[in-house]
Design an enzyme around this catalytic site. Structure first.
Site, PDB file in Angstrom:
ATOM      1  N   GLY A  90     -56.032  31.373  26.570  1.00 28.17           N
ATOM      2  CA  GLY A  90     -55.217  30.919  27.690  1.00 28.17           C
ATOM      3  C   GLY A  90     -55.654  31.508  29.016  1.00 28.17           C
ATOM      4  N   GLY A  92     -55.725  33.848  31.537  1.00 28.79           N
ATOM      5  CA  GLY A  92     -55.293  35.227  31.660  1.00 28.79           C
ATOM      6  C   GLY A  92     -55.308  35.754  33.072  1.00 28.79           C
ATOM      7  CG  ASP A 125     -56.596  43.624  36.546  1.00 23.35           C
ATOM      8  OD1 ASP A 125     -57.086  42.511  36.239  1.00 23.35           O
ATOM      9  OD2 ASP A 125     -57.236  44.492  37.177  1.00 23.35           O
ATOM     10  N   GLY A 126     -55.170  40.565  35.330  1.00 20.81           N
ATOM     11  CA  GLY A 126     -55.073  39.238  35.907  1.00 20.81           C
ATOM     12  C   GLY A 126     -55.748  39.081  37.255  1.00 20.81           C
ATOM     13  NE  ARG A 176     -61.832  27.288  37.792  1.00 20.46           N
ATOM     14  CZ  ARG A 176     -62.133  27.966  36.672  1.00 20.46           C
ATOM     15  NH1 ARG A 176     -63.336  28.510  36.534  1.00 20.46           N
ATOM     16  NH2 ARG A 176     -61.235  28.115  35.725  1.00 20.46           N
ATOM     17  NE  ARG A 183     -59.924  26.292  30.183  1.00 24.06           N
ATOM     18  CZ  ARG A 183     -60.712  27.059  30.910  1.00 24.06           C
ATOM     19  NH1 ARG A 183     -61.824  27.534  30.397  1.00 24.06           N
ATOM     20  NH2 ARG A 183     -60.370  27.383  32.132  1.00 24.06           N
ATOM     21  CG  ASP A 248     -62.914  30.263  25.753  1.00 20.13           C
ATOM     22  OD1 ASP A 248     -63.685  30.533  24.818  1.00 20.13           O
ATOM     23  OD2 ASP A 248     -62.798  30.980  26.758  1.00 20.13           O
ATOM     24  CG  ASP A 258     -64.194  29.179  32.635  1.00 21.98           C
ATOM     25  OD1 ASP A 258     -63.505  29.273  33.671  1.00 21.98           O
ATOM     26  OD2 ASP A 258     -63.720  28.849  31.548  1.00 21.98           O
TER      27      ASP A 258
END
Length: 481
Positions: A90, A92, A125-126, A176, A183, A248, A258
């Protein structure tokens, strides 16, 4: 003062059931400061660059405020990472603000990356630090200029907050844009849970969004296979190495997504690897087609329950579709590389002719980009330390060009259009990141401006085509998560 909504959202993924995503807002940052805004992309999305540059716009791009109509969420997905199954991944460190319909009538996601922790952060920490944000901005926009399907970079914003990785680094958020963020791993998430209802809803959503001509899940499978074959062939044509071709990171709409430890080759070798986490070369340059087929096989397995009620018939149909990837990729690869050597007509020996050149390049450690670019300029011989082998190949190539039935000027134009003069070379990207961490963004802006014209660069950008000196070579790239 302009009072129009900043974004004209038209959200569809948010309408899917709660098990598809987690709803939450971005985590605000201390002192947002705009690093870069992609004005052309903003206008393409129907947005006003001046609004985005305003304090209110920057606050949105940093995740500090939500624009009207936003329905922020983190998407759920699973995936195979380096071949190992992870049942829940997912978003993150990314939050989808919503979707807009662009000026071409296409649906586009607007996502903040580095916008804080989500339920999928797995103790992270994202956040994102400045380096990976600038790398993705540079490379994704370069890929777009090269004509390769890709996610796009709308903006980069400094957060004014530190991010702790191996050391303390400046934080940043990337905005983005993508045709979606769905995916192979999104399908795997529901297939692993045997949630056939969710799989069917997801397949219907993807067909409506990406493949409106597809009438069945089997049609969807064939369409995704075709797009992936053409996408990877285009990667190969510019020497691009994705670095983490996990399921993913495999976009069902056929976009490059990505950009972590991605890189472009300098000296050509089929086994080239840059990613620091790819210790065994799973995602090496030459293995990318094989890995794409493997990823697509995982996608096919997810669709089996939707293809046919009879499991045996469904598996047979899915397997036949996957078996067709090799021919689709080979045809796409030949189309890409024929153009790179100036050909339009086809002959049976073309693949061998191209492969002979690649073998000579590997033996000579010739620069991938400059060698092909030089073909159209008649100066390729200088790229080889010992050019005798190239001389023999050139005779056969010259004969083949004569049989192609076009004049030298037309063939040279074909090569110039297929072979960029500029790519985002790794050492240049690292120079940009180092300078930016030190507070100097001029190299970033210069590089992004130059890469917008990869086939016809301005004269003052020619130095960016130079391969790295031995002391400048980048041998490892990093994810930054």
């Amino acid at each position: 003062m302009d009072t129009r909504p900043l974004f004209g959202f038209d959200n569809s993924y948010a309408a899917l059931p709660d098990r598809f995503h987690a709803r939450l807002s971005p985590t605000p940052v201390r002192a947002p400061d705009l690093i870069a805004l992609n004005d052309d992309l903003a206008r393409e999305l129907g947005l006003d660059p001046a609004q985005l540059r305003s304090p209110e716009g920057i606050a949105v791009l940093a995740g500090n405020t939500l624009p009207d109509g936003a329905d922020p969420l983190a998407q759920a997905y699973a995936g195979h990472q380096f071949g190992g199954w992870v049942p829940q991944l997912g978003d993150g460190r990314a939050i989808l603000l919503g979707e807009v319909i662009d000026t071409h009538g296409q649906r586009r996601d607007v996502q903040l990356k580095g916008s804080g922790p989500t339920p999928f952060s797995r103790m992270g920490d994202g956040r994102a630090w400045l380096g990976p944000v600038l790398r993705e901005y540079i490379v994704s926009e370069a890929m777009h200029a090269l004509g390769i399907p890709t996610t796009r970079a709308l903006a980069a914003v400094a957060t004014g907050e530190p991010v702790l990785r191996e050391t303390v680094l400046p934080g940043a958020v990337l905005t983005r844009v993508a045709s979606s963020h769905i995916r192979v791993g999104t399908f795997q998430f529901f297939a692993a849970r045997q949630d056939i209802e969710a799989l069917r809803m997801l397949a219907d959503h993807v067909i409506a969004r990406h493949y409106p001509d597809a009438e069945t899940p089997l049609d969807l499978l064939h369409a995704v296979i075709d797009r992936q074959a053409r996408l990877v062939a285009q990667w190969m044509g510019v020497g691009f190495i994705h670095g983490v071709m996990n399921t993913d990171n495999c976009h069902v709409g056929g976009e490059t997504i990505d950009y972590g430890p991605c890189a472009f080759m300098d000296a050509y070798h089929p086994e080239t690897v840059f990613s620091s986490i790819d210790r065994f070369g799973r995602y090496a340059y030459a293995r990318q087609p094989e890995i794409a087929a493997w990823n697509l096989a995982q996608f096919a397995s997810c669709l089996v329950p939707l293809i046919d009620e009879d499991a045996d018939r469904a598996v047979a149909a899915a397997q036949k579709a996957i078996d067709g990837f090799g021919d689709l990729y080979a045809a796409a690869w030949l189309n890409v590389f024929r153009a790179k050597i100036g050909l339009t007509a086809t002959e049976d020996g073309d693949a061998d002719l191209i492969q002979r050149l690649l073998t000579l390049m590997a033996e000579a450690e010739a620069d991938f980009t400059n060698t092909f670019r030089a073909l159209g300029e008649g100066v390729t011989r200088k790229e080889f330390i010992n050019p005798a082998g190239f001389d023999d190949w050139e005779k056969d190539w010259t004969d083949r060009l004569a049989r192609d039935g076009r004049g030298a000027e037309a063939q040279a134009a074909t090569m110039r259009a297929a072979n960029p003069a500029l790519i985002p070379r790794n050492h240049r990207v690292e120079e940009v990141i180092t300078a930016a961490v030190g507070g100097d963004l001029a190299p970033f802006h210069r590089l992004t401006a130059a890469l917008a014209r990869p086939f016809d660069p301005e004269p003052e950008a020619r130095d960016l085509a130079r391969p790295p000196d031995p002391g400048e070579r980048v041998t490892a790239t990093f994810c930054g998560t």
